[in-house]
Design a protein around this motif. Sequence first.
Motif: not given
Length: 242
Positions: A130, A134, A205
């Motif tokens: 991550i 994001d 994403y």
Amino acid sequence: MHLRPARLAAIGVFALAGLIFWVSFNTAQGTNLRSDSSMLRLSDLIQERSRQNAELDSQAASLHRQVDNLARRDDGSTKGQDRELSDLEKGAGLTQQKGEGLTVTLDDAPTNATAKVPGLPEPEPNDLVIHQQDLQAVVNALWKGGAKGIKVMDQRLISTSAVRCVGNTLILQGRVYSPPYTVSAVGDRDALQQALRSAPAIQNYLEYVDAYGLGWKVDEHKAMTLPGYSGTVDLQQARPVD
């Protein structure tokens, strides 16, 4: 001389930032973070500083409540002025926010993940973790969807909050977190869901979710409570040196 908890928390933030910059410098020199004992000890120290900052935040929040209660009791304000102040504090995120909402959970992919879709290249290490962008994409989408308040992990966001990541570690308001990361928002659930679905950065994403197994989960809540922000609200700005 006694330092106030808020002042101590600020000192802790600067100390934590210095430690992280030192880690980055050592890494650039070729240190093996997985096996080097000094790095492991430093990681423990950073986690301990984060825990101390959390305790100081709690102490500062308790003192703020006591001061506010005394000030309201003795300030001679009218009921109308008290209501106006309460509304301002609510809008600033300093008080609890209750209502329906949702929680988004993001997580790293397994370290041994491979491409789940035929024809895609095998993932690079950065594809499996991550990133700051994001988390920021989720926060931005929820604000755009009309969120009345947002919490990242266990901390309420306000107008001066900044979501920052170093590697796959989140640094938020002087405290350090590891994945999985949770972002919770109070607001109309349909509007929040629509905002998440329509955000281009989140669509990108989700492609990595499908391709390499990054974690993504959205849970709806009929009722939830976000805590009020408990840190300092003093604004600071840089000034040129004469």
